[in-house]
Design an enzyme around this catalytic site. Structure first.
Site, short mmCIF file in Angstrom:
data_model
loop_
_atom_site.label_atom_id
_atom_site.label_comp_id
_atom_site.label_asym_id
_atom_site.label_seq_id
_atom_site.Cartn_x
_atom_site.Cartn_y
_atom_site.Cartn_z
N MET A 166 8.78 25.07 -0.92
CA MET A 166 8.04 23.82 -1.41
C MET A 166 8.79 23.06 -2.17
SD MET A 166 4.57 24.03 -3.84
CE MET A 166 3.35 24.45 -2.91
N TYR A 210 12.04 32.10 3.33
CA TYR A 210 11.07 32.64 3.53
C TYR A 210 11.22 33.13 5.08
CZ TYR A 210 8.63 31.44 -0.77
OH TYR A 210 8.18 31.04 -1.97
N ARG A 255 -10.01 -1.00 15.26
CA ARG A 255 -10.08 -0.33 13.76
C ARG A 255 -11.21 -1.24 12.80
NH1 ARG A 255 -4.65 0.66 10.26
NH2 ARG A 255 -4.77 -1.50 9.80
N LYS A 270 1.04 -1.10 -0.13
CA LYS A 270 -0.17 0.01 -0.08
C LYS A 270 0.67 1.45 0.02
CE LYS A 270 -0.32 -0.34 4.92
NZ LYS A 270 -0.93 -1.08 6.09
C1 PLP Z 1 0.03 -1.98 6.65
C2 PLP Z 1 -0.68 -3.33 7.00
C3 PLP Z 1 0.34 -4.52 7.09
C4 PLP Z 1 1.85 -4.47 7.13
O1 PLP Z 1 2.37 -3.99 8.38
P1 PLP Z 1 3.97 -3.91 8.56
O2 PLP Z 1 4.06 -3.41 10.02
O3 PLP Z 1 4.43 -2.81 7.51
O4 PLP Z 1 4.36 -5.09 8.28
C5 PLP Z 1 -0.41 -5.47 7.56
N1 PLP Z 1 -1.55 -5.70 7.79
C6 PLP Z 1 -2.52 -4.91 7.64
C7 PLP Z 1 -3.97 -4.85 7.56
C8 PLP Z 1 -2.03 -3.32 7.32
O5 PLP Z 1 -2.84 -2.53 7.13
#
Ligand code: PLP
Length: 853
Positions: free
Chosen positions: A795, A747, A617, A519
Site C-alpha cells: 500500500m 507480501y 455519453r 477535472k
Molecule cells: C475531459 C474533457 C475534455 C478534455 O479532453 P482532453 O482530451 O484531455 O483535451 C474536454 N471536454 C470534455 C467534455 C471532457 O470531459
C-alpha cells in the site's frame, strides 16, 4: 585562515593518513562551490549528507576534509575525523575566539540582524579593527563557518546569533561569550520549531542574561518584549527607539521627525539633553533606521561620538533584498525585500510603502509565502493581506500560503482586478507588467523558500542589477529549497504549463476562447495551481467534472467562469448559482429546477446545453435538441449561454470519418436552432486532440485538457515537440540493505533472491496510484539508471533492486515519472505497461502525494 593545529587541539579529532596541507584558506560546505585550498566540511543535516560529496570536493581542489566517517581510499588531502562535524566546528570557533580574544558583539533578534551588523561595523570601523561575519552565517552551524577569516589583530568581532530551535542560543553563547548584546526585536519567526513567541523570547533573551557585569545590552525600546529584557540583566542597559506617532519617547537614544522617502531617511536625534538635527542615512524604511540607531548606541559604548557615528552612517549600504531600491521596468522603482519575510518585516515594509509620498504613481505589493509560521501562518498571511488592501493599489500573491493574503484582501473589499493570486514567478511578473507604469513603486517580499528575488529579477530596468539581489550563487538554482511534507512528491513546472497554454492560445487564434479542463485535480497535476496558471496565460474559462471541483476553485479565490461539464443534480443548483458556476443541461426537469432556484435567488443560471453527436455519453440526441431549447428558452432564470458536443475518436486519425460525422450532426443542430432564432455566445466541441488536428472544429471555444500538461492525446496525435511536461513524480530511498541468497521479498513471497542482492525500499505504494496489479510500474530511476521493482507493491512501500547501481543510500532521489540525468520514464511508457492511457496514470495519483512548485 584555518590552522589544522587549532582544529586538532580544539576538536580532539583524529588525523587520517598523512598531513598534506596544514592551513586552509576557508571552509567549504558546498562541494559545487569548492575552491582550491579550502577545507571541506562534511555535515549530516536534515536535508542531506555532505559525506556523499567528499569525492566531488576533492576533485574540485579541496585541500582538506573535516568529517565524521573516514572516506574510503582518500589520498592527497588532509583528513580530520571527528565525532560530530557541527560540534567540532563549534569547538574550533570557541577555541579561536578565546585565542584571538576580540570583544564580541552579539546581535540577536527575529529580523534585522544582518543590517544591524553592517551598521555596527560601519560605525566602529574607523577606530577599531572590526571583524564581521558574512551575512546570515549565524546559527550553530553557520556561525563557526563565518569565523574563518578572523585574525589575531581584530579588536572587535560582530556576530549574528540566530536560533531556530531550542538550545541553539545557549550553544552560541557558550561559543562566543559576547560582552555586548544587541537585540533588534522579537516577532513571530520559526514558530514551527519553537511553538510560541514566548518560547522564542525565552531562547533569545538568554543573550542579555549571559552578558557580564561590565558588558552592555543594547535594546530596541519600541519592541515590548525586548524592552522588558531590561529587568533581567547584570550588565548595563541602553535603549534606542523611534518616535512613531508620539510613542517611544522613553528610549535613551531617540530618532524623531522621521522622514521616509525613496532617497533615504532623514531624522533628528535626541540623546539625553542633546539634540542632533538633520541627520540622514541613505537606506530605506524604519527597519534600516533601527539598525542605524543600534549602531550609534554601540558606538557610544565604544566612545565614538554620535556626530562621528552619524557621519559614518551616511555611507551605509543596504544588503541584498532588504528594502533595497532598484530601478524597475517602465520607469518604476522596485523595492527589493526578498531576502526574507516575517509578518513583522512584511508589515514594516508595507508601512514604508504606505508612508511614502508618491506623486504620480501607484503602490504595488508583491508577496511570496512566509514560511515556518506554524499555527500562526494563516492568520499572519491574512493580516498582511488586509494591510496590503489599505496601503497598495495592486496586490500580487505568489504561492499557496500567500494566497491567504490575497483572499483576505478581497474579503475586506479589494477587487479581484487589484488582487491577483498566482502560483508561478512568471505569472507574478506578468501581473505587475500589465499594471505598472512610470512612477509606480513595486515592493517585493517573501521567505527564502519562495525565492521572490526571481520575480524582482524580471522587473529590473538594468539586468546587471541582478547581482545586487539575494541568493545569486549558482548553487541556489541547482537545489530545490522547498521540502515536500512527505518523501514522495510531485514537482510541478508551472512554467511548462504556462508555455503550453500560450502555444495553444496562439494556435487557435484570437477569436477562439480557451477553456482549460481541470477535472480530476487537473489530471492529477493540482487543480488550483494549474487553473491559475492556465487562466493567467490565455485560458478564459475552466471546465470541471462536478460541483465540488468547481467549489474548490472558487474557495481558492479563482473567479473566472467555470463550467461543470458533467451532471449537476438539481439539489446542487443553489450552490452552483451562489458561486457563479455554469452548468451543463440536457434534461428538462433538471432545467426547471435550476430556473426556479435562480428565480428564488434572483440570479441567472448560466447554462451550456450538451448535444450527444455520436459519443453516446451525456447529452441530448440531435433530434431532441430543438424541442429542449424551445422549452428552456422560455424558462425565467436560465441564460442559455452555450452549446457543445464531445468527440469520441478525435485522437484517432484513422477514424476521421466519424469525427466528420459528429461535426456534421452538431452543425446541423446549430443550423436548425439558428433558423428558429436561437443563438449561443459559446459554441464548443474540440478537446486536445481536435485542437491539434481539426481547426474546423474550433467554433468559438475549445476545451483543452491533456495537452496543457505536455501529454499526448494519443500516440497518433502527439503534442508538438516543443510542448513541455509539467509533472515529475519523485520519491526518496527509505532503506538500503543486502539480502542473503534465498530471501523473500514483500507480501506473498512471490520474489526470492537467488544470490546476495542489494535492495532499496521506496516509500510509495498502490495507495499513491503506484499500481500493484495486474501490472506494476516495472522500473524506477535511481542515480540516472533503471532499477526494477521486485516482489509485490504494497500500500505504501515498494522494493527495488539496486545491486547494479553503486552507492545507493538513504534519501537518494528516485524518479517514478519524468527524467533523471539521461534516463526518462514517461507516462506513456507506464500507460502502455498497464494497457491504459496516459490520462489514467496521472489522474490516479491521489492527493496524499503533495504537489510542490
Ligand atoms: C475531459 C474533457 C475534455 C478534455 O479532453 P482532453 O482530451 O484531455 O483535451 C474536454 N471536454 C470534455 C467534455 C471532457 O470531459
Amino acid at each position: 585562515m584555518i590552522h589544522l593545529e587549532d582544529l586538532r587541539v580544539a576538536t580532539n579529532g583524529d588525523l587520517l593518513g598523512e598531513v598534506v596541507a596544514d592551513t586552509f584558506d576557508d571552509f567549504c560546505y558546498d562541494s559545487r562551490l569548492v575552491q582550491p585550498g579550502q577545507l571541506f566540511v562534511a555535515v549530516k543535516t536534515g536535508t542531506g549528507d555532505g559525506h556523499q560529496y567528499i569525492r566531488e570536493a576533492i576533485s574540485g581542489g579541496a585541500g582538506g576534509i573535516l568529517c565524521q566517517e573516514p572516506p574510503t581510499d582518500i589520498r592527497g588531502v588532509t583528513t580530520l575525523i571527528v565525532e560530530d562535524t557541527v560540534m567540532a566546528l563549534g569547538k574550533w570557533a570557541a577555541h579561536i575566539l578565546k585565542r584571538y580574544n576580540p570583544i564580541v558583539i552579539g546581535v540577536a533578534g527575529s529580523v534585522g540582524k544582518s543590517s544591524t551588523k553592517e551598521a555596527l561595523a560601519t560605525v566602529l570601523d574607523m577606530r577599531y579593527k572590526v571583524y564581521k561575519s558574512p551575512a546570515s552565517f549565524n546559527g550553530r552551524y553557520g556561525l563557526p563557518l563565518g569565523l574563518s577569516q578572523l585574525q589575531p589583530e581584530h579588536d572587535i568581532a560582530v556576530l549574528e546569533l540566530a536560533c531556530d530551535h531550542f538550545g541553539e542560543m545557549a550553544e552560541l553563547l557558550a561559543i562566543t561569550s559576547p560582552k555586548v548584546g544587541v537585540v533588534t526585536n522579537i516577532t513571530p519567526t520559526h514558530i514551527e520549531s519553537l511553538g510560541t513567541v514566548e518560547n522564542l523570547l525565552r531562547e533569545k533573551q538568554q543573550i542579555v542574561e549571559a552578558l557580564p557585569e561590565d558588558g552592555i545590552a543594547i535594546l530596541n525600546f519600541d519592541d515590548d518584549r525586548v524592552r522588558q529584557m531590561r529587568h533581567r540583566i547584570r550588565a548595563g542597559v541602553f535603549t534606542y527607539g523611534q518616535d512613531i506617532g508620539g510613542h517611544g519617547f522613553g528610549a535613551d537614544l531617540l530618532a524623531y521627525n522621521i522622514q521616509l522617502s525613496l532617497e533615504g531617511t532623514h531624522f533628528d536625534l535626541r540623546h539625553e539633553d542633546r539634540r542632533f538635527a538633520d541627520n540622514y542615512i541613505p537606506l530605506l524604511g524604519r527597519p534600516h533606521l533601527y539598525a542605524a540607531l543600534a549602531a550609534l548606541t554601540v558606538g557610544l559604548f565604544f566612545d565614538i561620538p554620535l556626530k562621528e557615528g552619524l557621519d559614518r552612517l551616511t555611507n551605509l549600504q543596504s544588503l541584498p533584498g532588504r528594502l533595497t531600491l532598484l530601478d524597475g521596468i517602465n520607469g518604476t522603482k522596485t523595492i527589493d525585500d526578498s531576502f526574507g519575510a516575517t509578518p513583522a518585516s512584511a508589515l514594516a515594509a508595507l508601512d514604508f510603502l504606505g508612508e511614502l509620498d508618491i506623486k504620480n504613481g501607484r503602490r504595488i505589493f508583491v508577496m511570496g509565502d512566509m514560511t515556518e509560521l506554524g499555527v500562526l501562518s494563516e492568520e499572519a498571511h491574512q493580516q498582511i493581506g488586509e494591510r496590503a488592501a489599505e496601503v497598495s493599489d495592486l496586490l500580487v500573491t505568489r504561492g499557496e500560503l500567500a494566497a491567504s493574503a490575497g483572499r483576505a484582501a478581497r474579503r475586506v473589499g479589494f477587487s479581484t482586478k487589484r488582487s491577483h493570486i498566482v502560483y508561478s514567478h512568471s505569472d507574478a511578473v506578468e501581473c505587475v507588467h500589465t499594471f505598472a507604469r512610470s512612477g509606480d513603486v513595486i515592493l517585493v517580499t517573501g521567505s527564502p523558500l519562495g525565492r521572490m528575488e526571481l520575480v524582482v529579477k524580471q522587473l529590473l530596468a538594468h539586468p546587471e542589477d541582478a547581482s545586487r539581489l539575494p541568493r545569486q550563487a549558482v548553487s541556489f538554482d541547482q537545489v530545490r529549497l522547498e521540502r515536500p511534507p512527505r518523501p514522495t512528491w510531485i514537482e510541478l513546472d508551472l512554467e511548462a504549463t504556462a508555455y503550453n497554454v500560450r502555444r495553444i492560445k496562439a494556435l487557435v487564434g484570437p477569436g477562439v476562447t480557451v477553456m482549460a479542463v481541470v477535472k480530476a485535480n487537473a489530471y492529477g497535476h493540482g487543480a488550483i495551481q494549474i487553473s491559475t496558471t492556465a487562466t493567467n496565460n490565455g485560458a478564459e474559462w475552466l471546465g470541471v467534472a462536478s460541483l465540488n471541483e468547481a467549489l474548490e476553485l472558487r474557495e481558492a479565490g479563482i473567479d473566472v467562469p467555470i463550467l461543470i461539464l458533467g451532471y449537476t443534480p438539481s439539489w446542487g443548483a443553489r450552490q452552483a448559482l451562489i458561486n457563479d458556476i455554469a452548468v451543463t443541461l440536457y434534461d428538462l426537469d433538471v432545467a426547471r429546477m435550476f430556473a426556479r432556484a435562480a428565480r428564488e435567488l434572483r440570479r441567472l443560471a448560466v447554462v451550456h446545453i450538451k448535444v450527444d453527436s455520436g459519443m453516446g455519453r451525456l447529452g441530448l440526441l440531435p433530434h431532441q435538441a430543438l424541442s429542449f431549447v424551445r422549452e428552456a428558452a422560455m424558462m425565467d432564470g436560465l441564460s442559455l449561454d452555450g452549446i457543445f458536443t464531445h468527440f469520441s475518436v478525435a485522437d484517432d486519425p484513422n477514424q476521421d470519418a466519424w469525427t466528420d460525422k459528429q461535426l456534421e450532426r452538431f452543425k446541423c443542430t446549430l443550423d436548425a436552432l439558428g433558423e428558429e432564432g436561437f443563438h449561443f455566445r459559446h459554441i464548443h466541441a474540440a478537446n486536445s486532440a481536435a485542437i491539434l488536428t481539426r481547426p474546423d472544429s474550433y467554433f468559438n471555444m475549445v476545451r483543452l485538457g491533456i495537452a496543457m500538461h505536455g501529454l499526448h492525446p494519443s500516440a497518433d496525435v502527439p503534442c508538438p515537440p516543443d510542448f513541455r511536461r509539467t509533472l515529475t513524480w519523485k520519491t526518496a530511498v527509505a532503506q538500503v540493505k543486502t539480502l542473503p541468497p534465498g530471501s523473500f521479498v514483500s507480501y506473498g513471497n512471490t520474489y526470492q533472491t537467488e544470490s546476495e542482492e542489494r535492495v532499496a525500499v521506496i516509500p510509495v505504494g498502490y495507495a499513491d496510484g503506484f499500481r500493484r496489479s495486474p501490472e506494476h510500474w516495472g522500473d524506477v530511476l535511481v542515480h540516472g539508471k533503471r532499477a526494477s521493482i521486485i516482489g509485490s507493491v504494497t500500500m505504501d512501500q515498494t522494493i527495488i533492486q539496486v545491486s547494479d547501481i553503486p552507492d545507493v543510500t538513504v534519501a537518494d532521489e528516485v524518479v517514478l515519472l519524468g527524467r533523471q540525468n539521461n534516463e526518462e520514464i514517461t507516462v506513456e511508457e507506464i500507460a502502455h505497461r498497464f494497457g491504459a492511457i496516459n490520462y489514467e496514470v496521472v489522474s490516479a495519483i491521489p492527493r496524499r502525494v503533495p504537489r510542490i512548485m
